[in-house]
Scaffold this active site. Structure first.
Site, PDB file in Angstrom:
ATOM      1  N   VAL A 155      -7.253   1.657 -51.958  1.00 51.44           N
ATOM      2  CA  VAL A 155      -7.945  -0.038 -51.487  1.00 51.44           C
ATOM      3  C   VAL A 155      -8.942   0.591 -50.632  1.00 51.44           C
ATOM      4  O   VAL A 155      -8.857   1.665 -50.030  1.00 51.44           O
ATOM      5  CB  VAL A 155      -6.682  -0.649 -50.855  1.00 51.44           C
ATOM      6  N   SER A 156      -9.743  -0.466 -50.249  1.00 50.65           N
ATOM      7  CA  SER A 156     -10.828  -0.170 -49.213  1.00 50.65           C
ATOM      8  C   SER A 156     -10.343   0.261 -48.049  1.00 50.65           C
ATOM      9  O   SER A 156      -9.341  -0.123 -47.439  1.00 50.65           O
ATOM     10  CB  SER A 156     -11.642  -1.730 -49.376  1.00 50.65           C
ATOM     11  N   SER A 157     -11.335   1.195 -47.379  1.00 50.02           N
ATOM     12  CA  SER A 157     -10.992   1.455 -45.936  1.00 50.02           C
ATOM     13  C   SER A 157     -10.807   0.636 -44.978  1.00 50.02           C
ATOM     14  O   SER A 157     -10.416   0.814 -43.796  1.00 50.02           O
ATOM     15  CB  SER A 157     -12.080   2.711 -45.553  1.00 50.02           C
ATOM     16  N   TRP A 162      -9.301  -5.286 -52.572  1.00 49.55           N
ATOM     17  CA  TRP A 162     -10.239  -4.734 -53.400  1.00 49.55           C
ATOM     18  C   TRP A 162      -9.942  -3.031 -53.109  1.00 49.55           C
ATOM     19  O   TRP A 162      -9.644  -2.695 -52.303  1.00 49.55           O
ATOM     20  CB  TRP A 162     -11.843  -5.045 -53.309  1.00 49.55           C
TER      21      TRP A 162
END
Length: 494
Positions: free
Chosen positions: A27-29, A46
Site C-alpha cells: 500500500v502507499s507509503s 491505494w
C-alpha cells in the site's frame, strides 16, 4: 503471509516460498499505522500488487469488504466510506488489505480531520525552537497524530514519501512545525475530535517550487518569470536527488512533484500555508503563482475548493532599520491580493514579529489565528473572531485624516495591546512624501495628524518592512497594514 504496515518501510512476515517483488502486496507509503483518517469523506486506499490480482479492502467500521483489481501496471485503488467523527471518540480502528494469503493491516487509526501544512522555514520552525517550548512539549496533545515528511525533489511527479505517522507525544512533537502544532492543538481542543497534521515543506523554498510544471508552462507570466529561465539553464539538466541547497529549493515544480503529488489521493480537511520570504521581491508574479498553486492543488486533490489558509509575512528589517523602505509593505499587499480567490483566508502577524529575526519565535499566536480562521470559516463557528481591523475608507478634513474600518473586523472595538497610542501611521500630501503621524482612537475610527502635512491626501499604516504593531480589535487580532494611495513602488525599496 501477513504484512504489517508499521509505517515506512514495511515489515514482511515469513512465506513458504520466495516471492518476486511484483508479487508482493503493497500500500502507499502515505497510508500507515497511527494516521488519522479524514472523517465524513470517501477515503482512498491505494497501492500495488500482482497484475490482475483481486484486492480486498475492509475497514472495521464497514459491514463488508470491497473488491478492486490491479491494473496492467499492478496499481490498485479502492474507495471506502468513512463515518462522521464523534465528539470525544478516540477509538482506534484498523483497515485490512488482502490479496490471497497476503495481508496488510493498518492499525491504530483514528477518525477525525486531517490538515495539510506546507511552506518554508516559518512553517517548518520546530516546537522546540518556539517561545514556551518546554511547556508545549511537556503538554503534548495525545489526540493529535503527526507526519513529518522528509525532504525530497523530483523532476517528475512521484507517489512515495519518507516519513512516519506518529502519535503526538513529547518526543514526537518537539521537531514538528510549531505553527502547525499550535493550529492543530486549538482545533482539537475546541472540537474534541482526533486531528491529523501532515507537514510537507522545506525552509527557504519559493512558491514556484510547489506549482506543477504544466501549470507554470500554460501561464504566460509564470512561464516567463519562473519556468523558462530554469529550463534553459544547466541546472535543469542535472540529476535530481534529495540533497538540500538554498538554490535547489527555489527551482520550479521539483517540490510539488516530491512533496505534494504523493498526497493528492489522501482525503484532507484543508491546507495551512506559510511561505513568501523567499519571493519577497516579487509582486504580481507571486500573487499569480500562489493563486495558480491553490487552484492546481485543489484540482489535483479532487475535493472541491479546499480551505486554504495562509500567513502574511511578519515584520523584518532585512538588516536596514529604515522606515522609508517599504518593499515588504508592497509584498504583503501582493499576499492580500490572493484573497480574491474563493475560500482563501489570511492571518496577519504584524504584532508578533521581530525586526532583526526572519524567524520570530512567537509561533503560538500564528497557529491559533489559523485555527480561529478555520473554526469560523470551515467549521461554521460564526461567533469565533478571526479578523483584525481592516481598512474601509478614509475621510480627509483640513489637516487630519479619519480612518474607518470594516465594521465586521472591529469585534470588541479598537484598542492597542500596550495601551499606548496606535503606532506606524503615516500621512502624505501631494508631494508624496510620508511623515510619521500621531494617531488617536475615537470609537471605531483612528484620527491621524502630522504637523508637516497641512493638506493630507494619503494614509499608510504599517506599510514598510519591519513595524511591530500595537493596533488591534477587542478580540486581540492585529490590524491589517494598508495604504490609501496607488502610487508606484520606488525601485530602491530594498
Amino acid at each position: 503471509m501477513i504484512l504489517t504496515n508499521l509505517g515506512s518501510p514495511f515489515v514482511y512476515g515469513q512465506t513458504t516460498s520466495p516471492l518476486q517483488p511484483e508479487q508482493y502486496l503493497r500500500v502507499s507509503s502515505v497510508l500507515q499505522n497511527h494516521m488519522v483518517v479524514q472523517q465524513n469523506k470517501p477515503f482512498k486506499v491505494w497501492g500495488h500488487g500482482p497484475v490482475g490480482a483481486s484486492i480486498s479492502i475492509k475497514a472495521d467500521w464497514m459491514p463488508s469488504a470491497i473488491q478492486v483489481v490491479c491494473d496492467n501496471q499492478g496499481a490498485f485503488e479502492g474507495i471506502i466510506t468513512v463515518p462522521k467523527a464523534k465528539t470525544g471518540d478516540y477509538t482506534p480502528h484498523h483497515i485490512i488489505v488482502r490479496y490471497g494469503n497476503q495481508i496488510i493491516q493498518l492499525n491504530d487509526l483514528l477518525i477525525g480531520d486531517v490538515w495539510f501544512l506546507s511552506g518554508q522555514s516559518n512553517m517548518q520552525f520546530a516546537v522546540h525552537e518556539m517561545l514556551d517550548s518546554t511547556n508545549t512539549i511537556a503538554s503534548a496533545n495525545p489526540h493529535i497524530r503527526l507526519l513529518n515528511v522528509a525532504l525530497n525533489f523530483s523532476a517528475s511527479p512521484i507517489d512515495s514519501i519518507s516519513g512516519t505517522w506518529k502519535r503526538c507525544s513529547p518526543a514526537s512533537v518537539r521537531d514538528f512545525s510549531a505553527v502547525g502544532y499550535s493550529f492543530g492543538n486549538k482545533i482539537q481542543r475546541e472540537l474534541d475530535i482526533p486531528v491529523g497534521l501532515v507537514f510537507s515543506g522545506i525552509g527557504a523554498s519559493a512558491v514556484q517550487a510547489f506549482v506543477p510544471e504544466a501549470v507554470l508552462q500554460k501561464d504566460t507570466m509564470l512561464n516567463r518569470v519562473y519556468l523558462s529561465p530554469y529550463l534553459s539553464s544547466p541546472k535543469s539538466k542535472e540529476k535530481i536527488d534529495a540533497g538540500f541547497s538554498f538554490e535547489k529549493v527555489t527551482r520550479p515544480f521539483l517540490l510539488y512533484n516530491a512533496l505534494i503529488h504523493p498526497f493528492i489521493r489522501l482525503s484532507i480537511k484543508g491546507v495551512c500555508w506559510y511561505q513568501g520570504a523567499t519571493n519577497y521581491k516579487d509582486r504580481k508574479s507571486f500573487t499569480q503563482a500562489t493563486i495558480a498553486l491553490i487552484k492546481s492543488w485543489r484540482k489535483a486533490f479532487q475535493q472541491g475548493d479546499l480551505p486554504f489558509n495562509f500567513v502574511q509575512i511578519a515584520p523584518y528589517a532585512h538588516g536596514k532599520m529604515d522606515p522609508t523602505i517599504a518593499g515588504d509593505g508592497f509584498f504583503r499587499e501582493a499576499q492580500h491580493h490572493i484573497l480574491r480567490l474563493n475560500n482563501t483566508h489570511m492571518v496577519v502577524t504584524m504584532d508578533v514579529g521581530s525586526p532583526e529575526n526572519l524567524h520570530p519565535k512567537d509561533k503560538k499566536p500564528v497557529g491559533e489565528r489559523l485555527a480561529a480562521t478555520a473554526l469560523n470559516r470551515t467549521y461554521g463557528r460564526l461567533n469565533e473572531p478571526y479578523l483584525g481591523p481592516e481598512f474601509d475608507y478614509v475621510r480627509f478634513t483640513g489637516d487630519t485624516a479619519t480612518v474607518h474600518f470594516l465594521p465586521a473586523t472591529t469585534s470588541g472595538g479598537l484598542t492597542t495591546r500596550d495601551a499606548k497610542a496606535p503606532a506606524f501611521f503615516y500621512l502624505a500630501g501631494s508631494d508624496r512624501v510620508f511623515h510619521p503621524a500621531t494617531a488617536t482612537i475615537r470609537a471605531n475610527t483612528v484620527v491621524i495628524y502630522a504637523k508637516e502635512v497641512t493638506r493630507p491626501v494619503a494614509v499608510r499604516y504599517a506599510f514598510f518592512n519591519y513595524p511591530v504593531t500595537n493596533l488591534q480589535n477587542g478580540a486581540g487580532f492585529p490590524a491589517l497594514p494598508f495604504r490609501t494611495d496607488n502610487w508606484p513602488e520606488k525601485p530602491e525599496n530594498y
